[in-house]
Every structure is written in structure tokens, then in C-alpha cells.
Motif scaffolding. Structure first.
Motif, PDB file in Angstrom:
ATOM      1  N   ASP A 198       0.815  -1.224   0.000  1.00  0.00           N
ATOM      2  CA  ASP A 198       0.000   0.000   0.000  1.00  0.00           C
ATOM      3  C   ASP A 198       0.843   1.268   0.000  1.00  0.00           C
ATOM      4  OD1 ASP A 198      -2.314  -1.474  -0.041  1.00  0.00           O
ATOM      5  OD2 ASP A 198      -2.900  -1.046   2.030  1.00  0.00           O
ATOM      6  N   VAL A 199       1.943   1.261   0.742  1.00  0.00           N
ATOM      7  CA  VAL A 199       2.762   2.478   0.861  1.00  0.00           C
ATOM      8  C   VAL A 199       3.387   2.871  -0.479  1.00  0.00           C
ATOM      9  CG1 VAL A 199       4.901   1.292   1.531  1.00  0.00           C
ATOM     10  CG2 VAL A 199       4.496   3.628   2.292  1.00  0.00           C
ATOM     11  N   GLN A 200       3.568   1.883  -1.383  1.00  0.00           N
ATOM     12  CA  GLN A 200       4.189   2.178  -2.679  1.00  0.00           C
ATOM     13  C   GLN A 200       3.190   2.686  -3.729  1.00  0.00           C
ATOM     14  OE1 GLN A 200       5.832  -0.568  -0.884  1.00  0.00           O
ATOM     15  NE2 GLN A 200       7.328   1.108  -0.682  1.00  0.00           N
ATOM     16  N   ILE A 201       1.911   2.444  -3.529  1.00  0.00           N
ATOM     17  CA  ILE A 201       0.936   2.668  -4.594  1.00  0.00           C
ATOM     18  C   ILE A 201       0.874   4.128  -5.069  1.00  0.00           C
ATOM     19  CG2 ILE A 201      -1.507   2.489  -5.218  1.00  0.00           C
ATOM     20  CD1 ILE A 201       0.136  -0.156  -5.129  1.00  0.00           C
ATOM     21  N   PRO A 202       0.855   5.134  -4.186  1.00  0.00           N
ATOM     22  CA  PRO A 202       0.785   6.512  -4.701  1.00  0.00           C
ATOM     23  C   PRO A 202       1.929   6.857  -5.656  1.00  0.00           C
ATOM     24  CG  PRO A 202       0.256   6.476  -2.364  1.00  0.00           C
ATOM     25  CD  PRO A 202       0.758   5.104  -2.707  1.00  0.00           C
ATOM     26  N   ALA A 203       3.145   6.451  -5.318  1.00  0.00           N
ATOM     27  CA  ALA A 203       4.294   6.768  -6.170  1.00  0.00           C
ATOM     28  C   ALA A 203       4.298   5.915  -7.438  1.00  0.00           C
ATOM     29  CB  ALA A 203       5.593   6.564  -5.398  1.00  0.00           C
ATOM     30  N   VAL A 218      13.285   2.071  -6.706  1.00  0.00           N
ATOM     31  CA  VAL A 218      12.667   1.184  -7.683  1.00  0.00           C
ATOM     32  C   VAL A 218      12.241   1.977  -8.917  1.00  0.00           C
ATOM     33  CG1 VAL A 218      10.690  -0.330  -8.139  1.00  0.00           C
ATOM     34  CG2 VAL A 218      11.933  -0.521  -5.977  1.00  0.00           C
ATOM     35  N   LEU A 219      11.639   3.141  -8.717  1.00  0.00           N
ATOM     36  CA  LEU A 219      11.213   3.952  -9.852  1.00  0.00           C
ATOM     37  C   LEU A 219      12.404   4.430 -10.681  1.00  0.00           C
ATOM     38  CD1 LEU A 219       8.313   6.080  -8.338  1.00  0.00           C
ATOM     39  CD2 LEU A 219       8.137   4.288 -10.077  1.00  0.00           C
ATOM     40  N   ASP A 220      13.492   4.804 -10.030  1.00  0.00           N
ATOM     41  CA  ASP A 220      14.691   5.207 -10.769  1.00  0.00           C
ATOM     42  C   ASP A 220      15.138   4.093 -11.712  1.00  0.00           C
ATOM     43  OD1 ASP A 220      14.799   7.682  -9.601  1.00  0.00           O
ATOM     44  OD2 ASP A 220      16.350   7.163  -8.131  1.00  0.00           O
ATOM     45  N   PHE A 221      15.070   2.860 -11.223  1.00  0.00           N
ATOM     46  CA  PHE A 221      15.466   1.710 -12.036  1.00  0.00           C
ATOM     47  C   PHE A 221      14.471   1.463 -13.167  1.00  0.00           C
ATOM     48  CE2 PHE A 221      14.917  -2.927 -12.687  1.00  0.00           C
ATOM     49  CZ  PHE A 221      16.154  -3.212 -13.267  1.00  0.00           C
ATOM     50  N   LEU A 222      13.174   1.441 -12.822  1.00  0.00           N
ATOM     51  CA  LEU A 222      12.151   1.115 -13.825  1.00  0.00           C
ATOM     52  C   LEU A 222      12.052   2.173 -14.914  1.00  0.00           C
ATOM     53  CD1 LEU A 222       9.233  -0.190 -11.566  1.00  0.00           C
ATOM     54  CD2 LEU A 222      10.964  -1.534 -12.763  1.00  0.00           C
ATOM     55  N   LEU A 223      12.285   3.432 -14.536  1.00  0.00           N
ATOM     56  CA  LEU A 223      12.102   4.530 -15.462  1.00  0.00           C
ATOM     57  C   LEU A 223      13.363   4.868 -16.270  1.00  0.00           C
ATOM     58  CD1 LEU A 223       9.907   6.875 -13.252  1.00  0.00           C
ATOM     59  CD2 LEU A 223       9.149   5.404 -15.147  1.00  0.00           C
ATOM     60  N   ALA A 224      14.437   4.146 -16.013  1.00  0.00           N
ATOM     61  CA  ALA A 224      15.639   4.352 -16.838  1.00  0.00           C
ATOM     62  C   ALA A 224      15.265   4.136 -18.304  1.00  0.00           C
ATOM     63  CB  ALA A 224      16.735   3.374 -16.409  1.00  0.00           C
ATOM     64  N   GLU A 225      15.766   4.976 -19.157  1.00  0.00           N
ATOM     65  CA  GLU A 225      15.363   4.969 -20.568  1.00  0.00           C
ATOM     66  C   GLU A 225      15.496   3.603 -21.208  1.00  0.00           C
ATOM     67  OE1 GLU A 225      16.428   7.355 -24.703  1.00  0.00           O
ATOM     68  OE2 GLU A 225      17.228   8.026 -22.789  1.00  0.00           O
ATOM     69  N   ASN A 257      10.381  -2.608   1.960  1.00  0.00           N
ATOM     70  CA  ASN A 257       9.466  -1.708   1.251  1.00  0.00           C
ATOM     71  C   ASN A 257       8.614  -0.903   2.219  1.00  0.00           C
ATOM     72  OD1 ASN A 257       7.773  -4.113   1.866  1.00  0.00           O
ATOM     73  ND2 ASN A 257       6.220  -2.988   0.695  1.00  0.00           N
ATOM     74  N   VAL A 258       8.258  -1.527   3.363  1.00  0.00           N
ATOM     75  CA  VAL A 258       7.472  -0.826   4.375  1.00  0.00           C
ATOM     76  C   VAL A 258       8.374   0.085   5.195  1.00  0.00           C
ATOM     77  CG1 VAL A 258       5.961  -1.086   6.382  1.00  0.00           C
ATOM     78  CG2 VAL A 258       5.791  -2.706   4.466  1.00  0.00           C
ATOM     79  N   GLN A 259       9.489  -0.467   5.683  1.00  0.00           N
ATOM     80  CA  GLN A 259      10.337   0.311   6.585  1.00  0.00           C
ATOM     81  C   GLN A 259      11.039   1.457   5.870  1.00  0.00           C
ATOM     82  OE1 GLN A 259      12.716  -1.918   9.317  1.00  0.00           O
ATOM     83  NE2 GLN A 259      13.771  -0.126  10.078  1.00  0.00           N
ATOM     84  N   ALA A 260      11.525   1.235   4.668  1.00  0.00           N
ATOM     85  CA  ALA A 260      12.221   2.305   3.941  1.00  0.00           C
ATOM     86  C   ALA A 260      11.254   3.210   3.181  1.00  0.00           C
ATOM     87  CB  ALA A 260      13.252   1.713   2.981  1.00  0.00           C
ATOM     88  N   GLY A 261      10.036   2.736   2.968  1.00  0.00           N
ATOM     89  CA  GLY A 261       8.966   3.568   2.422  1.00  0.00           C
ATOM     90  C   GLY A 261       9.316   4.310   1.157  1.00  0.00           C
ATOM     91  N   SER A 262       9.324   5.637   1.221  1.00  0.00           N
ATOM     92  CA  SER A 262       9.507   6.460   0.030  1.00  0.00           C
ATOM     93  C   SER A 262      10.891   6.269  -0.593  1.00  0.00           C
ATOM     94  CB  SER A 262       9.283   7.935   0.360  1.00  0.00           C
ATOM     95  OG  SER A 262      10.189   8.377   1.358  1.00  0.00           O
ATOM     96  N   ALA A 263      11.904   6.014   0.215  1.00  0.00           N
ATOM     97  CA  ALA A 263      13.249   5.791  -0.340  1.00  0.00           C
ATOM     98  C   ALA A 263      13.267   4.522  -1.188  1.00  0.00           C
ATOM     99  CB  ALA A 263      14.277   5.704   0.789  1.00  0.00           C
TER     100      ALA A 263
END
Length: 266
Positions: A38-43, A256-263, A245-251
Motif C-alpha cells: 500500500d505504501v508504494q501505490i501513490p508513487a 525502484v522507480l529510478d530503475f524502472l524509469l531508466a530509458e 518496502n514498508v520500513q524504507a517507504g519512500s526511499a
């Protein structure tokens, strides 16, 4: 929320995010359900159509007689993708979900865009640890699940995080107490029997490995091993116990997004 009909029952899933965005599949850990993310869903939903599901034996998904295997759970993921007409997806799994991800990377790479495996290892524990747990759960049922819940706080979170965030710790560990004893034991067997140490080098999809510095269940050494075996794999480590994923939350989400969004991965 929805259900996909498998050959032997229904798999519970949830889709969030823009309908036409690339799909990101999230796979839960042993003893949790799809709400562990759940904590990851907004981002994540800013960029992806996020597909979460309750692994067989968990949450609102089917509970069939065990033992299960990671191959069986991986084929459930493929059946889910097929039913939703998703040809390829990014995949992120934690602990048992990370084992499922490894199986997919080895056996179904054509269905993956990228692979993120978190707080996992190519082999987790050994039968001497898993078998007594399976026996206790099958013998004592719900009472054993409550006992496991009470013991899990120290494994899943560092003491300072659990003390500072009691509501979060309770929400997540209550998932364990609510898990079917039969489903939990069957999944324990799947984790017990999984060993991908000799197969990791065959993974060719872009891979990110995430570990927690204080994770006693799957220590960073297991993550380093995966990174070393998978050509070009990236590695990240957070100050966290097993559920990073829960404890580190936004970090966690940002890495993960930095990795997934790499061109090169889009």
C-alpha cells in the motif's frame, strides 16, 4: 479488486493506476497479502498500471492442498497475465515474491520487461528450519498463526521502527495471523524447496536487487550473491529489516522507480 479463475480456484488481484500505462506486477512475501504494498501505490501509480495479487494460499486467493512449489506460484502469475491480456510486465517481488521473480526470470523472461527482487535469496533457509514450522502450523492451526504474528515483528522490522510505528507494524503482522494455516504451510514448503543458485546466471532481463542491512531472514549476502550471478544486475541496500518496502517507504519507492524509469528499461 477482482478475481481470475485458475484451473483449481480463484486468484485475487487489484489494479491501480492509468489504464494504458506499462504494467508493474507486485508480489507479496510469505504471510502477507497484496496490501503489504500500500505504501508504494501513490508513487508507483504515477507511472505504472500496478497489478497486485494475493499469492495462492494468502489473502482472498484460493487455498489448495499443499505442498506448493515456486514453479506453481510462478505459473499462477503467468495465468494472471494471460487472463488480463498482459503480454509483458515489470515485476517486483519481496522474499517469497522474490523467489517467484527469480523463477520467472529463469523460465519466462519473454514476459518480463524488468525484474526487481527484494529481501530474498536464491535459497532461503533449510529444511531444519522450515519443517518444524510447517508441522506446528498444521498441528495448531490459527493459534500457531497468532504466535507467528507476535514473533514476526522482530523479523520484519527493526526495533526502533516497530516502536515508532506500532500501527504500521500491527497492520502488516495482522496479515500473518489472518493467513490460512494450510495455505501458509504449503507456501513454506515452496520456499523451503526453492534453490536457484545454479540457474541465476541464465537471467538476462534487467534486474535490480534490494536488501535490508538488518534483515536476519534474508541477509544482504544473499542479495549480493544474486547480483554477482545475474549479469549487469544493480544493487541497493536500505537500513531496514525484512520488509524493506514498508520500513524504507519512500526511499524504497524512489529507488525502484529510478530503475524502472531508466530509458533503457521502458
Amino acid at each position: 479488486m477482482g478475481f481470475v479463475q485458475l484451473a483449481d480456484g480463484e486468484l485475487n488481484y487489484q489494479l491501480d493506476g492509468p489504464e494504458h500505462a506499462p504494467v508493474l506486477v507486485l508480489s507479496n512475501s510469505l504471510g502477507t497479502n497484496l496490501h503489504m504494498w500500500d505504501v508504494q501505490i501513490p508513487a508507483f501509480t504515477e507511472h505504472f498500471r500496478v497489478l497486485r495479487f494475493d499469492t495462492r494460499g494468502h489473502g482472498r486467493s484460493l487455498v489448495t492442498p499443499g505442498p506448493y512449489s515456486i514453479e506453481q506460484l510462478g505459473r499462477d502469475v503467468l495465468a494472471l497475465l494471460d487472463a488480463l491480456r498482459i503480454e509483458r510486465a515489470h515485476f517486483c517481488g519481496l522474499s517469497m515474491g522474490g523467489l517467484i521473480g527469480q523463477w520467472l526470470g529463469i523460465n519466462a523472461a519473454e514476459r518480463l520487461r524488468t525484474l526487481v527482487v527484494c529481501n530474498t535469496a536464491a535459497k532461503i533457509g533449510d529444511p531444519s528450519g522450515w519443517n518444524p514450522r510447517i508441522e506446528t502450523v498444521l498441528r495448531d492451526g490459527p493459534a500457531a498463526m497468532v504466535a507467528l504474528r507476535d514473533a514476526s515483528i522482530a523479523r520484519w522490522f527493526t526495533p526502533d521502527f516497530a516502536d515508532a510505528n506500532p500501527a504500521v507494524a500491527k497492520q502488516i503482522t495482522d496479515m500473518l495471523a489472518a493467513t490460512s494455516p494450510q495455505g501458509y504451510a504449503a507456501n513454506c514448503a515452496a520456499v523451503r524447496d526453492a534453490d536457484f543458485r545454479e540457474q541465476l546466471a541464465s537471467i538476462t532481463v534487467p534486474t535490480l536487487v534490494i536488501a535490508g542491512t538488518e534483515d536476519a531472514v534474508t541477509p544482504p549476502s544473499g542479495g549480493h550473491f544474486i547480483q554477482e550471478q545475474v549479469r549487469g544486475a544493480e544493487y541497493a541496500e536500505f537500513v531496514a529489516a525484512h520488509l524493506s518496502n514498508v520500513q524504507a517507504g519512500s526511499a524504497f519507492s524512489e529507488r525502484v522507480l529510478d530503475f524502472l524509469l531508466a530509458e533503457k528499461h521502458l
